[in-house]
Design a protein around this motif. Structure first.
Motif, short mmCIF file in Angstrom:
data_model
loop_
_atom_site.label_atom_id
_atom_site.label_comp_id
_atom_site.label_asym_id
_atom_site.label_seq_id
_atom_site.Cartn_x
_atom_site.Cartn_y
_atom_site.Cartn_z
N ILE A 181 -15.21 51.09 11.57
CA ILE A 181 -15.35 52.30 10.89
C ILE A 181 -13.98 53.04 11.33
CG2 ILE A 181 -16.33 54.58 11.43
CD1 ILE A 181 -18.97 53.15 12.34
N LEU A 182 -13.09 52.96 12.54
CA LEU A 182 -12.19 53.61 12.74
C LEU A 182 -11.06 52.99 11.87
CD1 LEU A 182 -12.33 53.91 16.76
CD2 LEU A 182 -12.79 55.53 15.10
N GLN A 183 -10.76 51.70 11.69
CA GLN A 183 -10.08 51.25 11.11
C GLN A 183 -9.70 51.61 9.89
OE1 GLN A 183 -8.54 47.60 12.40
NE2 GLN A 183 -6.86 48.34 10.95
N ARG A 184 -10.78 51.91 9.05
CA ARG A 184 -10.98 52.38 7.76
C ARG A 184 -10.52 53.71 7.76
NH1 ARG A 184 -15.81 49.42 7.15
NH2 ARG A 184 -16.99 51.23 7.66
N ALA A 185 -10.79 54.64 8.85
CA ALA A 185 -10.25 55.96 8.58
C ALA A 185 -8.92 56.20 8.98
CB ALA A 185 -11.32 56.58 9.69
N THR A 186 -8.46 55.66 10.23
CA THR A 186 -7.08 56.01 10.54
C THR A 186 -6.41 54.73 11.11
OG1 THR A 186 -8.03 56.24 12.82
CG2 THR A 186 -7.77 58.20 11.29
N GLY A 187 -6.88 53.35 11.18
CA GLY A 187 -6.43 52.25 11.60
C GLY A 187 -6.41 52.04 12.83
N TRP A 188 -7.11 52.95 13.77
CA TRP A 188 -7.60 52.78 15.21
C TRP A 188 -8.35 51.68 15.38
CZ3 TRP A 188 -5.73 54.83 20.01
CH2 TRP A 188 -4.47 55.70 19.59
N ARG A 189 -8.34 51.01 16.50
CA ARG A 189 -9.33 49.98 17.05
C ARG A 189 -9.79 50.46 18.67
NH1 ARG A 189 -10.37 46.28 13.59
NH2 ARG A 189 -11.73 45.21 14.88
N LEU A 190 -10.92 50.06 18.95
CA LEU A 190 -11.40 50.16 20.35
C LEU A 190 -11.02 48.53 20.79
CD1 LEU A 190 -14.70 51.91 20.29
CD2 LEU A 190 -12.22 52.69 20.18
#
Ligand code: PHE
Ligand code: FE
Length: 296
Positions: free
Chosen positions: A85-94
């Motif tokens: 989800i984050l990758q699609r939104a802003t390129g972040w990962r956990l």
């Protein structure tokens, strides 16, 4: 291990809880989601629901909206799914970590748009208060805003700035900036005064205290003022600093900090409960939403 020793000294209890034996060089581990018990999922749900009830009228609207999209209410989330989800939104990962990690490792992850999340969850008797950051604090407090583009860019810049500050004796100043923004920041936007800091948003007590109590100071954010100000790690904050927008936070922290570190090294730090002459102290906020909720 020198790293672990210094981490232990940093942690309030003197001991670290996580299992560091399986961590790689970046301190990353497997989340091992299947090993969470039903009791842990149930505790997660209780923590989540208690905190969620407190958000309307207190948390920044972008936080509330972003949290809802993560769909993590019922069970401990799978980091891989959230990363998608984050990758699609802003390129972040956990990435999963055993707990606190050394500064350089932490900054390195942020600089690469990876947010380290502790794998272990607090015990039931720690429902209201926990010394070391756990999964609930790291996830509920920090992860939602990673889907906001401006905040996401700011946090990456912070990571890069951290790596740079290590060579400039800038870490104490940068740590105060992090504390008073990412952890305990307030924002005054068109909705009113709201919280966006993770330490506030993951706490059942401080989320009410920081907005409604007349005891703490609420002072408009000013970069060097924040970087001079000591903070408390053992109680609610004496002072909160208030931004107007994430754009302001991003822009005010964009200049090169090198000369600022040099200047601040010549000045004494300010006690946490300082109010300087001429400084604005914003009044407590009692929005209609939480008045109604407090009566219910
Ligand atoms: N501008 C800072 C520097 O030059 C880096 C930084 C950016 C630090 C954002 C914190 C937050 O060091
Ligand atoms: Fe935190």
């Amino acid at each position: 291990e020198a790293f672990l020793q210094s981490l232990k000294e940093k942690s309030a209890g003197g001991e670290l809880r996580g299992d560091y034996s399986r961590a790689d060089a970046q301190y990353v581990v497997e989340q091992d989601w299947d090993s969470y018990t039903e009791a842990q999922h149930a505790l997660w749900r209780r923590l989540y629901q208690r905190q969620e009830r407190l958000l309307p009228g207190r948390a920044a609207r972008v936080f509330i909206d972003s949290l809802a999209r993560l769909d993590a209410r019922e069970r401990i989330p799978r980091f891989d799914q959230i990363s998608e989800i984050l990758q699609r939104a802003t390129g972040w990962r956990l990435v999963a970590v055993p707990g606190l990690v050394p500064d350089a490792v932490f900054f390195g992850h942020l600089a690469e748009r990876r947010f380290p999340v502790t794998v272990w969850l607090r015990k039931p008797e720690e429902f209201d208060y926990i010394v070391e950051p756990d999964l609930f604090h790291d996830f509920f407090g920090h992860v939602p805003l990673l889907s906001n583009p401006t905040f996401a860019d700011h946090l990456q810049a912070y990571g890069r700035g951290g790596l740079k500050a290590m060579g400039l004796d800038g870490l104490p100043y940068l740590a105060r900036l992090y504390w008073y923004t990412i952890e305990f920041g307030l924002i005054q936007d068109s909705d009113g005064l709201r919280a966006y800091g993770a330490g506030i948003l993951s706490s059942g007590g401080e989320i009410v205290h920081c907005l409604s109590s007349d005891k703490p100071r609420r002072i408009p954010f000013e970069l060097e003022r924040v970087m001079r100000t000591l903070y408390r790690i053992d109680d609610y904050q004496d002072t909160y600093f208030v931004i107007r927008s994430f754009e302001q936070l991003f822009e005010d922290t964009t200049p090169d900090f090198t000369p600022i570190y040099a200047r601040l090294a010549q000045l004494p730090p300010l006690p946490a409960d300082t109010l300087l002459p001429g400084e604005t102290n914003l009044p407590a906020e009692k929005s209609a939403a939480h008045q109604a909720q407090d009566r219910a």
